[in-house]
Write a protein that holds these residues in place. Structure first.
Motif, short mmCIF file in Angstrom:
data_model
loop_
_atom_site.label_atom_id
_atom_site.label_comp_id
_atom_site.label_asym_id
_atom_site.label_seq_id
_atom_site.Cartn_x
_atom_site.Cartn_y
_atom_site.Cartn_z
N HIS A 83 11.64 15.39 -22.44
CA HIS A 83 11.57 15.91 -21.07
C HIS A 83 11.01 14.84 -20.12
O HIS A 83 11.55 14.58 -19.05
N PHE A 84 9.94 14.21 -20.56
CA PHE A 84 9.30 13.16 -19.74
C PHE A 84 10.29 12.03 -19.44
O PHE A 84 10.43 11.60 -18.30
N GLN A 85 10.99 11.60 -20.48
CA GLN A 85 11.92 10.49 -20.29
C GLN A 85 13.03 10.85 -19.31
O GLN A 85 13.40 10.05 -18.45
N SER A 86 13.52 12.08 -19.41
CA SER A 86 14.61 12.45 -18.49
C SER A 86 14.09 12.54 -17.05
O SER A 86 14.77 12.16 -16.11
N LYS A 87 12.83 12.98 -16.91
CA LYS A 87 12.26 13.04 -15.56
C LYS A 87 12.05 11.65 -14.97
O LYS A 87 12.28 11.41 -13.79
N VAL A 88 11.59 10.75 -15.81
CA VAL A 88 11.40 9.36 -15.33
C VAL A 88 12.74 8.80 -14.89
O VAL A 88 12.89 8.23 -13.81
N GLN A 89 13.74 9.03 -15.75
CA GLN A 89 15.07 8.51 -15.47
C GLN A 89 15.61 9.05 -14.15
O GLN A 89 16.04 8.30 -13.28
N SER A 90 15.56 10.37 -14.03
CA SER A 90 16.14 10.97 -12.82
C SER A 90 15.31 10.60 -11.58
O SER A 90 15.86 10.38 -10.50
N GLY A 91 14.01 10.51 -11.75
CA GLY A 91 13.15 10.11 -10.62
C GLY A 91 13.49 8.71 -10.14
O GLY A 91 13.60 8.46 -8.94
N GLU B 78 0.86 -1.20 0.00
CA GLU B 78 0.00 0.00 0.00
C GLU B 78 0.89 1.25 0.00
O GLU B 78 0.61 2.23 -0.67
N ASN B 79 1.98 1.16 0.76
CA ASN B 79 2.93 2.27 0.76
C ASN B 79 3.52 2.48 -0.61
O ASN B 79 3.66 3.59 -1.10
N ALA B 80 3.88 1.35 -1.20
CA ALA B 80 4.46 1.43 -2.54
C ALA B 80 3.47 2.06 -3.50
O ALA B 80 3.85 2.83 -4.38
N LYS B 81 2.20 1.74 -3.30
CA LYS B 81 1.18 2.28 -4.18
C LYS B 81 1.10 3.80 -4.04
O LYS B 81 1.01 4.53 -5.04
N LYS B 82 1.15 4.24 -2.78
CA LYS B 82 1.11 5.68 -2.54
C LYS B 82 2.32 6.36 -3.18
O LYS B 82 2.23 7.42 -3.79
N HIS B 83 3.44 5.69 -3.00
CA HIS B 83 4.68 6.21 -3.56
C HIS B 83 4.57 6.35 -5.08
O HIS B 83 4.96 7.37 -5.66
N LEU B 84 4.01 5.34 -5.68
CA LEU B 84 3.85 5.36 -7.14
C LEU B 84 2.92 6.50 -7.56
O LEU B 84 3.21 7.24 -8.50
N THR B 85 1.80 6.64 -6.83
CA THR B 85 0.85 7.70 -7.18
C THR B 85 1.54 9.07 -7.10
O THR B 85 1.39 9.90 -8.00
N PHE C 119 4.70 9.72 -7.40
CA PHE C 119 5.68 9.82 -8.48
C PHE C 119 4.98 10.19 -9.80
O PHE C 119 5.41 11.07 -10.55
N MET C 120 3.85 9.53 -10.07
CA MET C 120 3.12 9.80 -11.32
C MET C 120 2.57 11.23 -11.31
O MET C 120 2.60 11.92 -12.32
N ARG C 121 2.10 11.64 -10.13
CA ARG C 121 1.60 13.03 -10.00
C ARG C 121 2.70 14.03 -10.36
O ARG C 121 2.49 14.97 -11.11
N ALA C 122 3.87 13.76 -9.78
CA ALA C 122 5.00 14.66 -10.01
C ALA C 122 5.38 14.71 -11.48
O ALA C 122 5.64 15.77 -12.05
N LEU C 123 5.36 13.55 -12.11
CA LEU C 123 5.71 13.49 -13.54
C LEU C 123 4.68 14.26 -14.37
O LEU C 123 5.02 15.01 -15.29
N LEU C 124 3.42 14.11 -14.00
CA LEU C 124 2.36 14.80 -14.74
C LEU C 124 2.51 16.31 -14.59
O LEU C 124 2.38 17.07 -15.55
N LYS C 125 2.80 16.72 -13.35
CA LYS C 125 2.94 18.16 -13.10
C LYS C 125 4.12 18.72 -13.90
O LYS C 125 4.01 19.78 -14.53
N SER C 126 5.18 17.96 -13.89
CA SER C 126 6.36 18.40 -14.62
C SER C 126 6.06 18.55 -16.11
O SER C 126 6.51 19.47 -16.78
N MET C 127 5.27 17.63 -16.64
CA MET C 127 4.90 17.72 -18.06
C MET C 127 3.97 18.90 -18.28
O MET C 127 4.10 19.68 -19.22
N HIS C 128 3.00 19.00 -17.36
CA HIS C 128 1.99 20.06 -17.48
C HIS C 128 2.62 21.44 -17.51
O HIS C 128 2.18 22.35 -18.23
#
Ligand SMILES: CC(=O)SCCNC(=O)CCNC(=O)[C@H](O)C(C)(C)COP(=O)(O)OP(=O)(O)OC[C@H]1O[C@@H](n2cnc3c(N)ncnc32)[C@H](O)[C@@H]1OP(=O)(O)O
Length: 547
Positions: free
Chosen positions: A531-539, A433-440, A442-451
Motif C-alpha cells: 500500500h505504501f509503495q503504491s501511494k508513493v508511486q501515485s503521489g 524552503e517551499n520544496a521542504k514544506k512540500h516534502l513535509t 507529502f510525508m504527512r499524507a503518506l503517514l496518514k494513509s498508512m495509519h
C-alpha cells in the motif's frame, strides 16, 4: 700438511638453526631438517680451486678446509664444556618494552586542491594561525552569522571552530608518528648503547683475554643456534684470524654476533655465521648488529658488498637487512673465494657508500619530519576541528539543526555550497524552503494513509518490551509509525525523502525479521508495504515534487 684434508667438517656443514625466531618457527622447523648445507666439494675435492684458495691465504688465513689443528689453541680449548654459557647470556632483567614504542602510522591526507590559488591563500592563512592557539566553540561557529532563511551561512571569523595545535613540534609529536617499528627498535638500542649498557664490538682472534672470552661466547651461540653446523667448523672460523666477528655485548655477555671474512682485495665480505641467542631474538639485535657490521665493513675494511649462504629459514631476516637473492656483484670478484654450499641460498647485499648505518633512525626521523612539513604546507590535515554535536532528543531528532555550512572544517577543506552531493534539497533558499514544506506535506499524507490502513495496527506504536521481552534483543533498529510521525513533525529529521522511505522499509523489514511468514504481523507488514509503495508511486506521479 694438506690444507684441504679436513673435510670432516665440510661434508656435513649446515647452518640450519635450532631455535629460529619465534615468529618464524613454523617455517623454520619445516625447512631446517631438509636444507642441510654441504660443501659442494663433499669429501674429496676441494670446495674451490687451489689457485684461488692460495690467493686467499696470502696472509696465512684459514679457510673452511684448513686443518683444525692450526686453529688457535686458546679458542679451541674452551669449546667443549662451555655450551651453557650462551644460556647465561640472555639476561631478561633488561627487557625492553618494544611494543610501547610501536605506533600506528596514520597517513596524512594531501589536500588535492592544494594547487589552486584559493587553496594557497587558505594554506598561507592557516600556516600563520598555526603559530597561535585558537580554540573556538563549535556552537559559535554554527550560530554566528548564519541565516537559515536566506541561505547566508555560518561563521564570519576567518577559521571558526578550529583548534589549531600550538606549535609545529607539538603537532608533529602528537599527531604524526615520529618513527616506525623499525626506527623505534633501533632508537631504543641506540639509547642503550649511548648509556653504556650495550656495545657492539668487532674483533678477531687477537689473544686478548676478554676478547677471547667473548669469541668463545659467540661460538657457543652459533653452536646452539646453528646445530647442524659442526662445532669444530664453527670454532675454526670464529677463531681464524682472517675472520672477524661483530658482537653484541650486554653486561659483558655476548648476546649474538656475525662472523665474516673480509676479502679486502675483492672489496666484499662473506658472512659465515650470524645468530642471536635464543631468548633475545626478534628484539632488533639482529638488525642493529647487521647495521654495525655494514658500517664497520665499509669504513674499516673498505668493502662494498656482502655475500652469504643464508639458511632457508633465515632468508626472511636477510631480505629485511637488504639482501637479495639476485647476485649483482661481478662474478670474478667473488667466484672461487667463497665456499659453495648445497642447500642455503646465496644472497647479496650492497653496502651503501653513504648511509649512516648506525644512525638510520635519525635519518628516517628527519625524512619523516621533512615529509610532514611538506604535507602541512600543502594541506590542512594537521588541524583538528571540534566534532559535531550529535545530541538527539526523542525519536532520534537532533537537538539542534546542523547546517552543512556549519560543519567545522568543511569550508576550510574546500567545500562550497554547490557541492551538495546527494542531497535532493539543494541549498536552503526560499524556493527550497517551499520544496521542504512540500516534502513535509507529502510525508504527512503518506503517514496518514498508512495509519488509516486496516493492516496498520501492529505498527502504530513502538513495540512494548513488556509484551515482547526479546524483541529488542533481535531488532536493534526498531521503527514505527508514531516515531516516523514525530520525525516528520520536527521538520528537522528527514532532510531527504529517501530517509523517510528508508525508515518505512526498516519498519516492514523488522516485522518480517522478528515474525515468521505465517504470522499476522508478517502478512500485515507485506500488505501495508505494498500500500505504501503504491501511494508513493501515485503521489510522485501526481506531481508531489520532492525538490
Ligand atoms: C648466514 C647465516 O648465518 S644463516 C643463519 C641465520 N641464523 C639463524 O637462523 C639462527 C637463529 N636465528 C637467529 O639467531 C636470529 O633470529 C637472526 C640472527 C636470524 C635474526 O636476529 P633477530 O635479533 O631475531 O632479528 P631482529 O629482531 O633484528 O629482526 C629483524 C626482522 O627480521 C625478522 N626475522 C628475524 N628472524 C627471521 C627469520 N628467521 N625469518 C624471517 N624473518 C626473520 C624479524 O621478524 C624482524 O622483522 P620486522 O623488522 O618486520 O619486525
Amino acid at each position: 700438511m694438506d690444507t684441504h684434508s679436513s673435510h670432516l667438517a665440510a661434508s656435513n656443514r649446515s647452518r640450519s638453526s635450532q631455535s629460529p625466531s619465534p615468529s618464524h618457527s613454523a617455517s623454520a622447523s619445516a625447512t631446517s631438517s631438509i636444507h642441510k648445507r654441504k660443501l659442494a666439494s663433499e669429501d674429496h675435492a676441494p670446495p674451490f680451486p687451489p689457485s684461488s684458495f692460495s690467493a686467499d691465504t696470502r696472509d696465512g688465513a684459514l679457510t673452511s678446509n684448513d686443518d683444525l689443528e692450526s686453529i688457535s689453541a686458546r679458542g679451541g680449548g674452551a669449546d667443549s664444556d662451555s655450551d651453557d654459557e650462551s644460556e647465561a647470556l640472555g639476561d631478561d632483567d633488561e627487557d625492553f618494552d618494544h611494543d610501547s614504542s610501536m605506533r600506528n602510522f596514520t597517513a596524512a591526507r594531501l589536500d588535492n586542491s592544494g594547487g589552486s590559488a584559493a587553496a594557497s591563500a587558505r594554506n598561507s592563512k592557516l600556516k600563520t594561525e598555526n603559530l597561535t592557539v585558537k580554540i573556538e566553540n563549535s556552537d559559535s561557529a554554527k550560530d554566528g552569522g548564519g541565516n537559515a532563511g536566506t541561505g547566508t551561512v555560518g561563521p564570519t571569523s576567518s577559521v571558526p571552530g578550529i583548534m589549531v595545535k600550538e606549535d609545529a613540534t607539538k603537532i608533529f609529536t602528537d599527531n604524526i608518528q615520529t618513527s616506525g617499528a623499525y626506527s623505534a627498535r633501533e632508537e631504543l638500542l641506540k639509547r642503550e648503547e649511548e648509556a653504556g649498557r650495550l656495545k657492539f664490538v668487532c674483533l678477531s682472534n687477537d689473544g686478548i683475554d676478554e676478547h677471547m672470552v667473548w669469541l668463545v661466547g659467540l661460538k657457543n651461540i652459533f653452536a646452539r643456534q646453528l646445530p647442524n653446523m659442526p662445532k669444530e667448523y664453527i670454532v675454526r672460523l670464529v677463531m681464524d684470524r682472517s675472520h672477524k666477528s661483530v658482537m653484541v655485548i650486554r653486561r659483558n655477555h655476548v648476546v649474538g654476533g656475525i662472523t665474516y671474512r673480509p676479502y679486502v682485495s675483492q672489496r666484499f665480505g662473506e658472512i659465515a655465521f650470524c645468530a642471536i641467542t635464543a631468548d633475545e631474538q626478534v628484539k632488533g639485535y639482529g638488525t642493529r648488529l647487521m647495521n654495525h657490521l655494514k658500517q664497520h665493513a665499509r669504513d674499516v675494511d673498505g668493502l662494498t658488498h656482502f655475500l652469504t649462504y643464508a639458511d632457508n629459514n633465515a632468508v626472511g631476516y636477510f631480505i629485511k637487512q637488504g639482501f637479495t637473492k639476485e647476485i649483482y656483484l661481478e662474478k670474478d670478484r667473488w667466484h672461487g673465494y667463497i665456499k659453495d654450499y648445497d642447500g642455503g641460498i646465496l644472497m647479496e647485499c650492497k653496502i651503501d657508500p653513504k648511509l649512516p648505518y648506525t644512525d638510520l633512525s635519525t635519518m628516517i626521523r628527519r625524512q619523516r619530519q621533512a615529509i610532514d612539513e611538506k604535507i602541512r604546507e600543502l594541506s590542512n590535515c594537521h588541524i583538528v576541528y571540534p566534532g559535531i554535536d550529535f545530541q538527539k532528543k526523542e525519536a532520534g531528532i537532533p537537538k539542534k539543526l546542523i547546517k552543512v555550512e556549519d560543519i567545522p572544517g568543511l569550508k576550510e577543506a574546500g567545500w562550497t555550497p554547490d557541492q551538495w552531493g546527494h542531497s535532493r534539497f539543494g541549498t536552503l533558499t526560499a524556493s527550497t524552503e517551499n520544496a521542504k514544506k512540500h516534502l513535509t506535506n507529502f510525508m504527512r499524507a503518506l503517514l496518514k494513509s498508512m495509519h488509516d490502513h486496516v493492516d496498520a495496527w501492529p505498527f502504530k506504536d513502538p513495540v512494548d518490551a513488556r509484551d515482547v521481552p526479546d524483541y529488542y534483543d533481535i531488532i536493534k533498529d526498531p521503527m514505527d509509525l508514531k516515531t516516523m510521525s514525530k520525525r516528520v513533525e520536527s521538520e528537522q529529521y528527514y532532510v531527504t525523502f529517501e530517509m523517510f522511505v528508508a525508515d518505512a522499509k526498516r519498519m516492514f523489514a523488522n516485522a518480517r525479521t522478528y515474525n515468521s511468514p505465517d504470522t499476522i504481523y508478517y502478512k500485515c507488514a507485506t500488505r501495508l508495504e505494498a500500500h505504501f509503495q503504491s501511494k508513493v508511486q501515485s503521489g510522485l506521479q501526481a506531481g508531489a515534487k520532492i525538490q
